[in-house]
Design a protein around this motif. Structure first.
Motif, PDB file in Angstrom:
ATOM      1  N   LYS A 163       0.858  -1.192   0.000  1.00 50.84           N
ATOM      2  CA  LYS A 163       0.000   0.000   0.000  1.00 50.84           C
ATOM      3  C   LYS A 163       0.888   1.234   0.000  1.00 50.84           C
ATOM      4  O   LYS A 163       1.829   1.333   0.786  1.00 50.84           O
ATOM      5  N   VAL A 164       0.606   2.159  -0.909  1.00 51.16           N
ATOM      6  CA  VAL A 164       1.316   3.438  -0.934  1.00 51.16           C
ATOM      7  C   VAL A 164       0.288   4.529  -0.676  1.00 51.16           C
ATOM      8  O   VAL A 164      -0.818   4.500  -1.217  1.00 51.16           O
ATOM      9  N   SER A 165       0.648   5.502   0.153  1.00 52.29           N
ATOM     10  CA  SER A 165      -0.338   6.509   0.542  1.00 52.29           C
ATOM     11  C   SER A 165       0.291   7.871   0.765  1.00 52.29           C
ATOM     12  O   SER A 165       1.479   7.992   1.094  1.00 52.29           O
ATOM     13  N   VAL A 166      -0.536   8.880   0.568  1.00 53.55           N
ATOM     14  CA  VAL A 166      -0.207  10.262   0.896  1.00 53.55           C
ATOM     15  C   VAL A 166      -1.434  10.816   1.607  1.00 53.55           C
ATOM     16  O   VAL A 166      -2.476  11.037   0.971  1.00 53.55           O
ATOM     17  N   GLY A 167      -1.343  10.983   2.899  1.00 51.32           N
ATOM     18  CA  GLY A 167      -2.516  11.401   3.659  1.00 51.32           C
ATOM     19  C   GLY A 167      -3.604  10.354   3.575  1.00 51.32           C
ATOM     20  O   GLY A 167      -3.361   9.166   3.824  1.00 51.32           O
ATOM     21  N   ASP A 168      -4.806  10.779   3.165  1.00 54.23           N
ATOM     22  CA  ASP A 168      -5.935   9.852   3.051  1.00 54.23           C
ATOM     23  C   ASP A 168      -6.005   9.170   1.683  1.00 54.23           C
ATOM     24  O   ASP A 168      -6.833   8.279   1.468  1.00 54.23           O
TER      25      ASP A 168
END
Length: 283
Positions: A163-168
């Protein structure tokens, strides 16, 4: 008197019928001339439309239709020849662009004994420079197929989801094309490969958020999280661009080959028609 009138009507009808026949041929010839003018001007699509219309509107204009068939071959041949020339020009430009791209910090690996297709990689992500790192490593093969490998080192977590994320905002995938686990001196190394197009958007997410801080979460029997290094983000972004360029070159090459095959097909048909016409004349 009635007989005379009947004869006149018959003669007029026959004359009108003959005139109509001549008019059809003349109209077909005018349509043929329009098609030839479009062809000579390089308006191949208009020429084909005109020739198709001639075939539909004047089914009994046999002379014009025979000439139209010959002209259609010439139109299609010229159209495909122009396509080949266009593809050649595009390939020169794209290959020059590729040469410039490969002058950067991109390395090429290929074992001639075991590999038919080699791979491009960014120098900063080379395995020997990352012996103890957990990171997302990219590579692109010579056909433009982009793959990222989730490399984890530490206590075994048996991860298969990334999983890659930036904030939400995030993208995640548990659809790897392969995985491999090894252990050395008590340290487990897990490698999980994801291919662009089947990665459920994780590569695209990294590219779109290249200027931001991207969090990576690995999930299996347990989990592990870290923040992507900027060098790794830049590497994957560069490889994505390289992948698009290589794919574009391959597609252009395939389209050129198809156009060349069409040319050869048209020329064979043209030769057969000329030979048949010559044989008929000789008889």
């Amino acid at each position: 008197m009635k007989k005379t009138v009947y004869c006149l009507i018959t003669i007029i009808s026959m004359t009108l019928f003959a005139a109509c026949g001549e008019s059809i041929e003349e109209k077909a010839q005018r349509s043929l001339q329009s098609a030839r003018a479009a062809y000579e001007a390089g308006n191949f699509q208009n020429a084909k439309i005109e020739l198709d219309s001639l075939k539909i509107l004047y089914p009994k204009a046999f002379n014009a239709r025979r000439e139209a068939m010959k002209l259609m071959r010439e139109v299609e041949l010229a159209e495909q020849q122009r396509s080949v020339a266009c593809f050649d020009s595009m390939l020169v430009a794209k290959r020059a662009e590729l040469d410039e791209v490969l002058k950067a910090d991109i390395i090429f690996e290929k074992d001639e004994k075991y590999q038919d297709i080699g791979n491009f990689m960014i120098a900063s992500q080379a395995p020997m420079k990352n012996l103890m790192n957990s990171y997302l490593r990219g590579q692109v093969d010579e056909n433009g197929v982009l793959t990222i490998t989730s490399i984890y080192r530490g206590k075994a977590i048996s991860h298969s989801k990334v999983k890659v994320s930036v904030g939400d905002s995030y993208a995640e995938s548990d659809n790897p094309i392969s995985n491999y686990t090894s252990k050395h001196l008590g340290v487990t190394t897990e490698r999980v490969d994801f291919r662009f197009g089947k990665d459920e958007g994780i590569i695209g997410f990294i590219v779109l958020n290249a200027e931001k801080s991207i969090k990576v979460e690995l999930t299996g029997k347990s989990s592990y999280a870290y923040t992507m290094r900027k060098d790794d983000v830049r590497a994957i972004t560069k490889l994505y661009d390289l992948s698009m360029l290589l794919r574009s070159i391959r597609e252009c090459e395939a389209a050129r080959q198809e156009a060349q095959r069409h040319i050869e097909f048209i020329e064979r048909n043209k030769q057969r028609s000329e030979e048949a016409a010559a044989a008929a004349t000789a008889q």
